[in-house]
Motif scaffolding. Structure first.
Motif, mmCIF file in Angstrom:
data_model
loop_
_atom_site.group_PDB
_atom_site.id
_atom_site.type_symbol
_atom_site.label_atom_id
_atom_site.label_comp_id
_atom_site.label_asym_id
_atom_site.label_seq_id
_atom_site.Cartn_x
_atom_site.Cartn_y
_atom_site.Cartn_z
ATOM 1 N N LEU A 25 76.906 64.393 54.818
ATOM 2 C CA LEU A 25 77.642 64.479 56.083
ATOM 3 C C LEU A 25 78.793 63.472 56.135
ATOM 4 O O LEU A 25 79.889 63.800 56.606
ATOM 5 N N THR A 26 78.558 62.258 55.659
ATOM 6 C CA THR A 26 79.620 61.255 55.658
ATOM 7 C C THR A 26 80.766 61.682 54.745
ATOM 8 O O THR A 26 81.945 61.515 55.092
ATOM 9 N N PHE A 27 80.433 62.253 53.606
ATOM 10 C CA PHE A 27 81.466 62.751 52.695
ATOM 11 C C PHE A 27 82.287 63.859 53.347
ATOM 12 O O PHE A 27 83.519 63.873 53.277
ATOM 13 N N VAL A 28 81.601 64.787 54.034
ATOM 14 C CA VAL A 28 82.295 65.893 54.699
ATOM 15 C C VAL A 28 83.165 65.373 55.839
ATOM 16 O O VAL A 28 84.323 65.773 55.988
ATOM 17 N N PHE A 29 82.622 64.464 56.649
ATOM 18 C CA PHE A 29 83.383 63.929 57.779
ATOM 19 C C PHE A 29 84.628 63.191 57.302
ATOM 20 O O PHE A 29 85.649 63.209 57.975
ATOM 21 N N HIS A 30 84.546 62.531 56.145
ATOM 22 C CA HIS A 30 85.698 61.798 55.632
ATOM 23 C C HIS A 30 86.819 62.734 55.204
ATOM 24 O O HIS A 30 87.968 62.306 55.104
ATOM 25 N N ARG A 31 86.505 63.987 54.947
ATOM 26 C CA ARG A 31 87.527 64.952 54.545
ATOM 27 C C ARG A 31 88.158 65.645 55.748
ATOM 28 O O ARG A 31 89.135 66.374 55.585
ATOM 29 N N LEU A 32 87.599 65.426 56.929
ATOM 30 C CA LEU A 32 88.127 66.040 58.148
ATOM 31 C C LEU A 32 88.909 64.980 58.916
ATOM 32 O O LEU A 32 88.350 64.191 59.675
ATOM 33 N N GLU A 33 90.212 64.956 58.712
ATOM 34 C CA GLU A 33 91.032 63.922 59.327
ATOM 35 C C GLU A 33 91.285 64.202 60.808
ATOM 36 O O GLU A 33 91.258 65.338 61.260
ATOM 37 N N GLY A 34 91.526 63.135 61.530
ATOM 38 C CA GLY A 34 91.870 63.227 62.932
ATOM 39 C C GLY A 34 92.579 61.965 63.356
ATOM 40 O O GLY A 34 93.074 61.205 62.522
ATOM 41 N N VAL A 35 92.618 61.729 64.665
ATOM 42 C CA VAL A 35 93.274 60.532 65.191
ATOM 43 C C VAL A 35 92.385 59.910 66.257
ATOM 44 O O VAL A 35 91.573 60.581 66.898
ATOM 45 N N LYS A 36 92.548 58.603 66.453
ATOM 46 C CA LYS A 36 91.826 57.899 67.503
ATOM 47 C C LYS A 36 92.572 58.053 68.829
ATOM 48 O O LYS A 36 93.795 58.002 68.873
ATOM 49 N N PHE A 37 91.796 58.246 69.893
ATOM 50 C CA PHE A 37 92.392 58.347 71.226
ATOM 51 C C PHE A 37 91.388 57.846 72.247
ATOM 52 O O PHE A 37 90.293 58.407 72.373
ATOM 53 N N GLU A 39 89.290 55.386 72.353
ATOM 54 C CA GLU A 39 87.989 55.115 71.737
ATOM 55 C C GLU A 39 87.239 56.385 71.344
ATOM 56 O O GLU A 39 86.021 56.357 71.137
ATOM 57 N N GLY A 40 87.945 57.492 71.272
ATOM 58 C CA GLY A 40 87.354 58.744 70.829
ATOM 59 C C GLY A 40 88.085 59.275 69.617
ATOM 60 O O GLY A 40 88.930 58.601 69.026
ATOM 61 N N PHE A 41 87.760 60.499 69.228
ATOM 62 C CA PHE A 41 88.288 61.085 68.003
ATOM 63 C C PHE A 41 88.752 62.505 68.284
ATOM 64 O O PHE A 41 88.021 63.303 68.878
ATOM 65 N N LEU A 42 89.985 62.822 67.874
ATOM 66 C CA LEU A 42 90.559 64.147 68.071
ATOM 67 C C LEU A 42 90.874 64.771 66.722
ATOM 68 O O LEU A 42 91.470 64.132 65.854
ATOM 69 N N ARG A 43 90.483 66.035 66.562
ATOM 70 C CA ARG A 43 90.813 66.778 65.351
ATOM 71 C C ARG A 43 92.259 67.257 65.421
ATOM 72 O O ARG A 43 92.828 67.415 66.502
ATOM 73 N N VAL A 44 92.820 67.545 64.265
ATOM 74 C CA VAL A 44 94.216 67.966 64.176
ATOM 75 C C VAL A 44 94.285 69.409 63.714
ATOM 76 O O VAL A 44 93.600 69.804 62.767
ATOM 77 N N SER A 45 95.111 70.193 64.387
ATOM 78 C CA SER A 45 95.325 71.583 63.981
ATOM 79 C C SER A 45 96.738 71.979 64.344
ATOM 80 O O SER A 45 97.427 71.289 65.092
ATOM 81 N N PHE A 172 102.027 59.641 69.746
ATOM 82 C CA PHE A 172 101.772 61.039 69.415
ATOM 83 C C PHE A 172 103.073 61.770 69.084
ATOM 84 O O PHE A 172 103.077 62.668 68.234
ATOM 85 N N ALA A 173 104.155 61.394 69.726
ATOM 86 C CA ALA A 173 105.433 62.034 69.418
ATOM 87 C C ALA A 173 105.873 61.732 67.992
ATOM 88 O O ALA A 173 106.447 62.586 67.308
ATOM 89 N N ARG A 174 105.594 60.514 67.522
ATOM 90 C CA ARG A 174 105.986 60.128 66.170
ATOM 91 C C ARG A 174 104.937 60.512 65.118
ATOM 92 O O ARG A 174 105.181 60.392 63.927
ATOM 93 N N GLY A 175 103.779 60.946 65.565
ATOM 94 C CA GLY A 175 102.709 61.286 64.636
ATOM 95 C C GLY A 175 101.766 60.111 64.476
ATOM 96 O O GLY A 175 102.063 59.170 63.734
ATOM 97 N N PRO A 176 100.624 60.118 65.187
ATOM 98 C CA PRO A 176 99.698 58.983 65.131
ATOM 99 C C PRO A 176 99.070 58.831 63.752
ATOM 100 O O PRO A 176 98.999 59.779 62.969
ATOM 101 N N GLU A 177 98.598 57.629 63.476
ATOM 102 C CA GLU A 177 97.965 57.354 62.188
ATOM 103 C C GLU A 177 96.693 58.179 62.048
ATOM 104 O O GLU A 177 95.851 58.208 62.939
ATOM 105 N N ARG A 178 96.551 58.834 60.907
ATOM 106 C CA ARG A 178 95.367 59.659 60.664
ATOM 107 C C ARG A 178 94.184 58.780 60.250
ATOM 108 O O ARG A 178 94.348 57.761 59.590
#
Length: 252
Positions: A25-37, A39-45, A172-178
Motif C-alpha cells: 500500500l505504501t508503494f502504491v500510495f507513493h506512486r499517486l501524486e497529489g498536493v497538500k492543502f 493539512e489534507g491531501f488532494l489528488r490531481v487530475s 495553485f495558480a503557479r502549480g503547487p509542489e507535488r
C-alpha cells in the motif's frame, strides 16, 4: 522447540500480513501524486472537457474539496476556483503581465494582481526567489500579504470562517509542489516493532530467560507474567495496525 499456541500463530500471521500489505500500500500510495492543502491531501487530475484546466480533489477536514485551475494565456490570467462542499466557493484569479515593481534593495520584481470573488485581494510585487517575497505597489516588503488570519469560535466548523488566502491562490495558480502520502520511515519503525512482537510471540520463554539469565539461575516466568504476555499479544497487533495506518496516511 517450544510448542506454539493458536494465539501465538495468529499473532505471527497477523504481523507478517500487516508488514506485507502495508508495504504494498505504501508503494502504491507513493506512486499517486497529489498536493497538500490545509493539512489534507488532494489528488490531481485533468479536466476531460478542458485541457487547460487542472483539478485537485479530495476530502479535507470532513468536507469534499475541489480546486479547479484554468490557464488563460491570451489574457495573462489564471483562474482558481476553490469549492468546499456547500460551505465555500471562492472564484479567484491571478493576473500577470503588468509593469514590474521596483522592490526595496532587490530591483524589479514581478507585478501580480490577485482577486477573490471579484474583489481585489492583493496587488503588488512577488518573487519566489526569496522567502515571503511579497511587496506592495511602492516596492516596500510586505511579507504577510500572502497570509490571511482566520479566527474561529469554540465548536465552529473548520470551514465556516475559511477564506482562500492570496498565498494559496498564487500557489495553485503557479502549480503547487507535488507530494505523496505514506512515510517509509514510519513504516520501517512499525516494521521494527512488528519484528520485536514476532520474536516475543515465537520465543516467549527463550526471550524471558535471556533477559534474566544474568540475574537469576534457571529463571521461570510467573503465571501473572504469562497472562500479561498473552494479553499483550492481543493488544499489540491492534496498536501496530493503527501505527501502519498513520504511516500510510502521513504527509511529508
Amino acid at each position: 522447540m517450544e510448542k506454539r499456541s493458536a494465539l501465538q500463530k495468529a499473532v505471527l500471521i497477523s504481523v507478517a500480513a500487516m508488514a506485507v500489505a502495508f508495504a504494498i500500500l505504501t508503494f502504491v500510495f507513493h506512486r499517486l501524486e497529489g498536493v497538500k492543502f490545509e493539512e489534507g491531501f488532494l489528488r490531481v487530475s485533468a479536466q476531460a472537457d478542458d485541457p487547460a484546466a487542472t483539478v485537485y480533489a479530495g476530502k479535507v477536514q470532513g468536507e469534499r474539496v475541489k480546486i479547479t485551475v484554468t490557464d488563460c494565456p491570451d489574457e495573462q490570467r489564471t483562474e482558481v476556483v476553490v469549492q468546499v462542499g456547500d460551505r465555500v466557493r471562492d472564484e479567484c484569479a491571478v493576473e500577470t503581465g503588468l509593469p514590474p515593481i521596483q522592490a526595496d534593495q532587490l530591483g524589479p520584481v514581478e507585478h501580480i494582481r490577485i482577486t477573490r470573488n471579484g474583489q481585489l485581494l492583493f496587488e503588488g510585487g512577488y518573487t519566489a526567489e526569496h522567502d515571503m517575497g511579497w511587496y506592495d505597489l511602492e516596492g516596500n516588503w510586505a511579507p504577510f500579504s500572502g497570509l490571511e488570519a482566520t479566527f474561529r469560535t469554540s465548536g465552529e466548523n473548520y470551514w465556516d470562517s475559511y477564506k482562500t488566502s492570496a498565498g494559496t491562490i498564487l500557489a495553485f495558480a503557479r502549480g503547487p509542489e507535488r507530494t505523496a502520502r505514506g512515510s517509509w520511515m514510519l513504516y520501517f519503525t512499525m516494521l521494527l516493532f512488528s519484528g520485536l512482537l514476532a520474536l516475543d510471540a515465537a520465543y516467549p520463554l527463550a526471550l524471558f530467560r535471556w533477559q534474566h539469565m544474568c540475574d537469576v539461575k534457571d529463571p521461570e516466568p510467573s503465571d501473572f507474567y504469562l497472562e500479561m504476555q498473552r494479553a499483550g499479544w492481543c493488544i499489540y497487533p491492534i496498536l501496530l495496525l493503527i501505527g501502519y495506518i498513520i504511516a500510510l496516511r502521513a504527509l511529508p
